[in-house]
Design a protein around this motif. Structure first.
Motif, short mmCIF file in Angstrom:
data_model
loop_
_atom_site.label_atom_id
_atom_site.label_comp_id
_atom_site.label_asym_id
_atom_site.label_seq_id
_atom_site.Cartn_x
_atom_site.Cartn_y
_atom_site.Cartn_z
N LEU A 137 0.83 -1.20 0.00
CA LEU A 137 0.00 0.00 0.00
C LEU A 137 0.87 1.26 0.00
O LEU A 137 1.85 1.35 0.75
CB LEU A 137 -0.87 -0.01 1.25
CG LEU A 137 -2.17 0.80 1.27
CD1 LEU A 137 -3.13 0.32 0.19
CD2 LEU A 137 -2.81 0.68 2.65
N THR A 138 0.52 2.23 -0.84
CA THR A 138 1.23 3.51 -0.90
C THR A 138 0.23 4.65 -0.71
O THR A 138 -0.99 4.44 -0.75
CB THR A 138 1.94 3.70 -2.25
OG1 THR A 138 0.96 3.80 -3.29
CG2 THR A 138 2.89 2.55 -2.55
N VAL A 186 -0.59 -3.77 5.40
CA VAL A 186 -0.12 -5.16 5.41
C VAL A 186 1.36 -5.18 5.01
O VAL A 186 1.72 -4.75 3.91
CB VAL A 186 -0.93 -6.04 4.44
CG1 VAL A 186 -0.45 -7.49 4.50
CG2 VAL A 186 -2.42 -5.96 4.75
N ASP A 187 2.18 -5.69 5.92
CA ASP A 187 3.62 -5.83 5.63
C ASP A 187 3.85 -7.13 4.86
O ASP A 187 4.50 -8.07 5.36
CB ASP A 187 4.42 -5.84 6.94
CG ASP A 187 4.33 -4.54 7.70
OD1 ASP A 187 4.08 -3.49 7.07
OD2 ASP A 187 4.53 -4.56 8.92
N LEU A 223 8.13 -3.72 5.33
CA LEU A 223 7.34 -2.73 6.05
C LEU A 223 6.72 -1.72 5.09
O LEU A 223 7.38 -1.24 4.16
CB LEU A 223 8.22 -1.98 7.06
CG LEU A 223 8.81 -2.79 8.21
CD1 LEU A 223 9.66 -1.90 9.11
CD2 LEU A 223 7.72 -3.48 9.02
N VAL A 224 5.47 -1.40 5.33
CA VAL A 224 4.81 -0.35 4.57
C VAL A 224 5.52 0.97 4.85
O VAL A 224 5.94 1.25 5.98
CB VAL A 224 3.31 -0.26 4.96
CG1 VAL A 224 2.66 0.98 4.37
CG2 VAL A 224 2.58 -1.52 4.51
N ASP A 225 5.65 1.80 3.83
CA ASP A 225 6.42 3.05 3.94
C ASP A 225 5.84 3.99 4.99
O ASP A 225 4.61 4.10 5.14
CB ASP A 225 6.46 3.74 2.58
CG ASP A 225 7.53 4.82 2.51
OD1 ASP A 225 8.61 4.53 2.00
OD2 ASP A 225 7.27 5.95 3.00
N ASP A 226 6.72 4.69 5.69
CA ASP A 226 6.30 5.62 6.73
C ASP A 226 5.38 6.72 6.20
O ASP A 226 4.57 7.27 6.95
CB ASP A 226 7.53 6.29 7.37
CG ASP A 226 8.23 5.35 8.35
OD1 ASP A 226 7.83 4.17 8.43
OD2 ASP A 226 9.17 5.79 9.02
N ARG A 230 10.76 -0.84 15.20
CA ARG A 230 10.50 -2.22 14.78
C ARG A 230 9.04 -2.41 14.35
O ARG A 230 8.15 -1.69 14.80
CB ARG A 230 10.79 -3.19 15.92
CG ARG A 230 12.25 -3.51 16.11
CD ARG A 230 12.38 -4.76 16.95
NE ARG A 230 13.75 -4.95 17.41
CZ ARG A 230 14.68 -5.59 16.71
NH1 ARG A 230 14.40 -6.08 15.53
NH2 ARG A 230 15.90 -5.72 17.21
N SER A 231 8.86 -3.41 13.52
CA SER A 231 7.51 -3.88 13.22
C SER A 231 6.78 -4.12 14.52
O SER A 231 7.32 -4.67 15.47
CB SER A 231 7.61 -5.18 12.43
OG SER A 231 6.36 -5.80 12.30
#
Length: 363
Positions: A114-115, A132-133, A138-141, A171-172
């Motif tokens: 997702l972006t 969802v990772d 990891l999904v972008d900050d 961390r996740s």
């Protein structure tokens, strides 16, 4: 050469003596629901993830469902909340929303995860977001920052990203308002059965989640909310404690494998994720994308290389979600139709990595 996709027996054999001792300790304790082994693991995992609270559950699906149910009980989400999520995910993400009595609002992805671009058209129509990772990345900050600016809470399906660290060193499990983990045996941090956990810094959310996961009980005979039964078994908690200390080293080994693949797979018929995918990733899955998946997997199998697929059918095309079958998410569907997972685990040898690259490059 025969290369399994994931040699679970060998991976777990590293902990055999500790696990045998854990079994004896739990057996001798006489405490088979909750108790010190669960409390110890929750404390260890909270410290590891860098959060104030961990609430263990029976599995990852329950963890995500309980988060949503708790937010509804606390009044932070409406009864029939609309939850935005990527169409490109495992079905459990969708099921958690349904089981919480809410509405999934899937959106297509322009990349793999997702972006911000994927959110923009729908974010004003929904009450919250689940990121969802997928594959461990990891999904972008920027997604979290954008959602915060729009005053939309974000929850994360972290079932594949145990131990991954973002660009800011978090961390996740510590990035979203609350995150859900699975400890299914094949995960980077896997039990010898089912297990899950919720991580959050919100004490009210943690307390309500713990209550809901234990029948909605205030005490042994009083229940103030309609809960479920979803508790981590103390034996599985003990097994997880044994493995948690090795997670960072295991992830480091997974990164070594992934980096080798990125540097050496050179075949126009085999598409890799973009270069940025290498970092901030636990490498639960190493995905490649090929036009003829069946042919590619058969070719690798004939050369002794076992592969996997994550996942062949997207949730919106599953028979279980007939109400979503008419939706079209072209990029998501292409990813699901072409993805193949190569072996990527901590026990891989240099010879195995070199052999896989050679076979893939000759495809």
């Amino acid at each position: 050469m025969k290369i399994p996709y994931l040699p679970l027996r060998e991976l777990n054999a590293r902990f055999n003596l500790k696990d045998q001792q854990s079994f004896e300790d739990v057996y001798d304790s006489g405490r088979y629901i909750g108790g010190p082994f669960v409390e110890r693991f929750e404390h260890q995992f909270a410290n590891y993830c860098g959060v104030d609270n961990v609430v263990s559950t029976g599995n990852g699906l329950d963890a995500l469902t309980v988060i949503l149910l708790a937010e509804k009980e606390l009044g932070n989400l409406p009864q029939n909340a609309k939850i935005l999520l990527p169409a490109h995910t495992y079905i459990a993400t969708f099921l958690s929303i349904i089981h919480a009595g809410m509405q999934p609002v899937p959106v297509d992805v322009t990349d793999i995860l997702l972006t911000v671009n994927d959110l923009q058209a729908q974010i004003h129509k929904v009450d919250a977001i689940i990121t969802v990772d997928l594959y461990g990345k990891l999904v972008d900050d920027e997604v979290y920052a954008f959602a915060e600016a729009q005053q939309k809470p974000v929850y994360c399906d972290s079932a594949q990203s145990h131990g991954a660290i973002n660009v800011n060193g978090k961390r996740s499990g510590s990035i979203a308002r609350a995150s859900a983990f699975s400890f299914y045996p094949t995960k980077n941090l896997g039990a010898l059965g089912d297990g899950g956990a919720i991580t959050t810094n919100d004490h009210l959310l943690a307390a309500m989640s713990r209550k809901l996961a234990n029948y909605g009980r205030d005490n042994r005979f009083q229940n103030s909310v309609k809960g479920v039964n979803s508790r981590l078994d103390p034996l599985q908690a003990a097994f997880l404690s044994n493995r948690l200390t090795s997670l960072d080293q295991d992830n480091k080994q997974r990164f070594t494998v992934a980096q080798f693949y990125f540097n050496h797979i050179k075949n126009d018929h085999v598409v890799l994720a973009n270069d940025g995918f290498l970092m901030h990733n636990s490498w639960h899955v190493f995905p490649v994308f090929v036009a003829d998946r069946e042919h590619f997997q058969s070719y690798l199998s004939n050369h002794g290389i076992e592969t996997n697929v994550h996942y062949p059918v997207p949730p919106h095309q599953q028979e279980a979600f007939k109400e979503l079958n008419d939706l079209s998410f072209p990029h998501t569907e292409k990813l699901h139709n072409t993805e193949v997972s190569l072996p990527c685990h901590p026990l891989m040898t240099s010879l195995e990595m070199e052999y896989i690259v050679k076979v893939v490059n000759n495809y």
